[in-house]
Motif scaffolding. Structure first.
Motif, PDB file in Angstrom:
ATOM      1  N   PRO A 147       0.804  -1.234   0.000  1.00  0.00           N
ATOM      2  CA  PRO A 147       0.000   0.000   0.000  1.00  0.00           C
ATOM      3  C   PRO A 147       0.831   1.275   0.000  1.00  0.00           C
ATOM      4  CG  PRO A 147      -0.098  -1.090   2.141  1.00  0.00           C
ATOM      5  CD  PRO A 147       0.560  -2.050   1.195  1.00  0.00           C
ATOM      6  N   MET A 148       1.950   1.308   0.757  1.00  0.00           N
ATOM      7  CA  MET A 148       2.755   2.521   0.805  1.00  0.00           C
ATOM      8  C   MET A 148       3.503   2.738  -0.513  1.00  0.00           C
ATOM      9  SD  MET A 148       2.022   3.608   3.749  1.00  0.00           S
ATOM     10  CE  MET A 148       0.462   2.826   3.368  1.00  0.00           C
ATOM     11  N   LEU A 202       7.137  12.631  -1.384  1.00  0.00           N
ATOM     12  CA  LEU A 202       8.471  12.495  -0.786  1.00  0.00           C
ATOM     13  C   LEU A 202       8.389  11.969   0.645  1.00  0.00           C
ATOM     14  CD1 LEU A 202      10.231  15.725  -2.116  1.00  0.00           C
ATOM     15  CD2 LEU A 202      10.572  13.372  -2.884  1.00  0.00           C
ATOM     16  N   LEU A 203       7.360  12.375   1.388  1.00  0.00           N
ATOM     17  CA  LEU A 203       7.190  11.843   2.746  1.00  0.00           C
ATOM     18  C   LEU A 203       6.848  10.353   2.735  1.00  0.00           C
ATOM     19  CD1 LEU A 203       5.158  14.773   4.360  1.00  0.00           C
ATOM     20  CD2 LEU A 203       7.522  14.139   4.870  1.00  0.00           C
ATOM     21  N   LEU A 204       6.268   9.877   1.634  1.00  0.00           N
ATOM     22  CA  LEU A 204       5.939   8.453   1.521  1.00  0.00           C
ATOM     23  C   LEU A 204       7.148   7.585   1.208  1.00  0.00           C
ATOM     24  CD1 LEU A 204       2.573   8.720  -0.423  1.00  0.00           C
ATOM     25  CD2 LEU A 204       2.871   7.463   1.718  1.00  0.00           C
ATOM     26  N   VAL A 205       8.210   8.173   0.667  1.00  0.00           N
ATOM     27  CA  VAL A 205       9.377   7.384   0.242  1.00  0.00           C
ATOM     28  C   VAL A 205       9.972   6.563   1.384  1.00  0.00           C
ATOM     29  CG1 VAL A 205      11.738   7.518  -0.664  1.00  0.00           C
ATOM     30  CG2 VAL A 205       9.919   8.854  -1.729  1.00  0.00           C
ATOM     31  N   PRO A 206      10.321   7.176   2.539  1.00  0.00           N
ATOM     32  CA  PRO A 206      10.886   6.347   3.617  1.00  0.00           C
ATOM     33  C   PRO A 206       9.902   5.308   4.147  1.00  0.00           C
ATOM     34  CG  PRO A 206      10.453   8.592   4.399  1.00  0.00           C
ATOM     35  CD  PRO A 206      10.296   8.603   2.914  1.00  0.00           C
ATOM     36  N   LEU A 207       8.614   5.631   4.190  1.00  0.00           N
ATOM     37  CA  LEU A 207       7.628   4.648   4.636  1.00  0.00           C
ATOM     38  C   LEU A 207       7.624   3.425   3.733  1.00  0.00           C
ATOM     39  CD1 LEU A 207       4.578   6.950   5.525  1.00  0.00           C
ATOM     40  CD2 LEU A 207       6.097   5.793   7.121  1.00  0.00           C
TER      41      LEU A 207
END
Length: 317
Positions: free
Chosen positions: A32-33, A183-188
Motif C-alpha cells: 500500500p505505501m 516524498l514523505l511516503l518514500v521512507p515509509l
C-alpha cells in the motif's frame, strides 16, 4: 461558470472510485505505501516540470503539512483501514469526512454552520452505509481508528487548503502538495515494504492512470474546486467515490446490487446535492464577511520573503 466548476470537481471523486478496482485487479498486491508513493511522485514531478516554481519561506512548511494531511497520512491510514476492514465498513466510516469539514470550517474559516448542511452530511453517512455495508461486516478497532483518522486528516487538509491560499495557480499548488506528500511516503515505502516485482505492461498502464489521472488531474480539479466554492460545498462530493466503486464492481466484477443499495445511491445523490447547495450558500456568506482567507502580512504568498521562487531547469532535473 460555477456549474461547470462543480461538474469538473465531481470528476475527481468519480475517478477515485475506480481506485479499488485498479489496485486489486491491475497492480501488485500487499504494497500500500509503495503504491501510494508511485501514485504521487510521477504526477508531482511532471507538474513541477510544467510550473517550474517551488515554494519558499513559510510556504515550505505549509505545503509540507498539506502534503502530509492530503496524501501521506490520508493514503496511509486509508490503506490500513481498507486492509483491516471490509470495504463497506471502511467506506461508511470515511463518510464522516463532510461532517468533520463542517466543524473545521466553522472553527478555522468562520463558515456558518446550517441545519441543512449537517443534515446532508448525516444523510450521506446513512446512504454510504446502505450502499456498501454487508450484514456480516466485522469491526476491527485498529481498522476503524485508521479509517476515522484518515477522514479527519483529509478534512483538515481540505479546510487548510482553503485557509492557506498562496498567490499561485491551482496547478502550482497541486504540484507542491503532491511532491511533499510523495516524498514523505518514500521512507515509509522503503522501510516497511518489499521491492516491487517485475512489472507487466498492464501494471505500467495502470500506474500511469493511477498517477497522472487518479492523482495529478483529480487533485488539481479538487483543489481548484475548494478555492472556487469552499470546502463545505466540495466535501460532500467525496461521497460519490464509494458510489462509483459500487457501480464499477457491478459492471466490471459482476457484483450484485440489491434494493437497499439503490436506496443508498439515492441518498448519496440527495446528500451531495443538498450539501453543495448549503456549502455554496455558506461560502458566499463567508466570502462577504472575510474576502481573503489569509490576511495580508500573515504569510501571504505575495510577500517577498514567503512567495514562490521560479526554479532553474537544472534544479528540476
Amino acid at each position: 461558470m460555477k456549474q461547470l466548476s462543480l461538474l469538473a470537481t465531481m470528476l475527481a471523486p468519480l475517478v477515485w472510485g475506480s481506485s479499488y478496482l485498479v489496485i486489486t485487479e491491475f497492480l501488485p498486491p500487499d504494497r500500500p505505501m509503495t503504491l501510494a508513493m508511485w501514485r504521487a511522485l510521477p504526477a508531482a514531478f511532471l507538474l513541477l516540470l510544467i510550473v517550474r516554481t517551488l515554494p519558499r519561506g513559510i510556504w515550505i512548511w505549509r505545503v509540507t503539512v498539506l502534503g502530509a494531511l492530503n496524501f501521506t497520512l490520508f493514503w496511509t491510514l486509508m490503506n490500513i483501514g481498507a486492509y483491516r476492514l471490509p470495504g463497506g465498513v471502511a467506506a461508511t466510516v470515511g463518510a464522516i469526512q463532510p461532517l468533520v469539514v463542517l466543524g473545521l470550517s466553522r472553527l478555522l474559516l468562520g463558515t456558518r454552520l446550517t441545519v441543512l448542511a449537517a443534515a446532508a452530511a448525516l444523510i450521506g453517512i446513512v446512504g454510504v452505509g446502505l450502499l456498501t455495508l454487508k450484514p456480516q461486516a466485522a469491526l476491527d478497532s485498529v481498522g476503524v481508528a485508521a479509517a476515522v483518522a484518515a477522514a479527519v486528516s483529509m478534512a483538515f487538509g481540505t479546510v487548510l487548503t482553503r485557509l492557506w491560499k498562496p498567490d499561485v495557480s491551482a496547478l502550482t499548488f497541486t504540484a507542491w502538495q503532491l511532491t511533499a506528500g510523495g516524498l514523505l511516503l518514500v521512507p515509509l515505502a522503503l522501510l516497511t515494504e518489499p521491492a516491487m516485482p517485475t512489472l507487466t505492461m498492464t501494471n505500467w498502464v495502470a500506474f500511469a492512470y493511477f498517477s497522472f489521472i487518479g492523482a495529478g488531474l483529480t487533485y488539481l480539479l479538487w483543489f481548484r474546486g475548494i478555492q472556487l466554492m469552499g470546502p463545505t460545498a466540495i466535501a460532500p462530493l467525496g461521497l460519490l467515490s464509494p458510489a462509483m466503486a459500487v457501480v464499477l464492481g457491478w459492471a466490471w466484477l459482476d457484483q450484485s446490487l440489491g434494493p437497499w443499495q439503490f436506496v443508498g445511491m439515492a441518498l448519496v445523490i440527495l446528500s451531495v446535492l443538498a450539501g453543495q447547495w448549503a456549502g455554496m450558500a455558506a461560502g458566499k456568506a463567508s466570502a462577504l464577511k472575510h474576502p481573503e482567507a489569509v490576511p495580508v502580512g500573515d504569510g501571504a504568498a505575495s510577500a517577498v520573503p514567503d512567495g514562490p521562487v521560479t526554479a532553474r531547469p537544472a534544479g528540476l532535473a
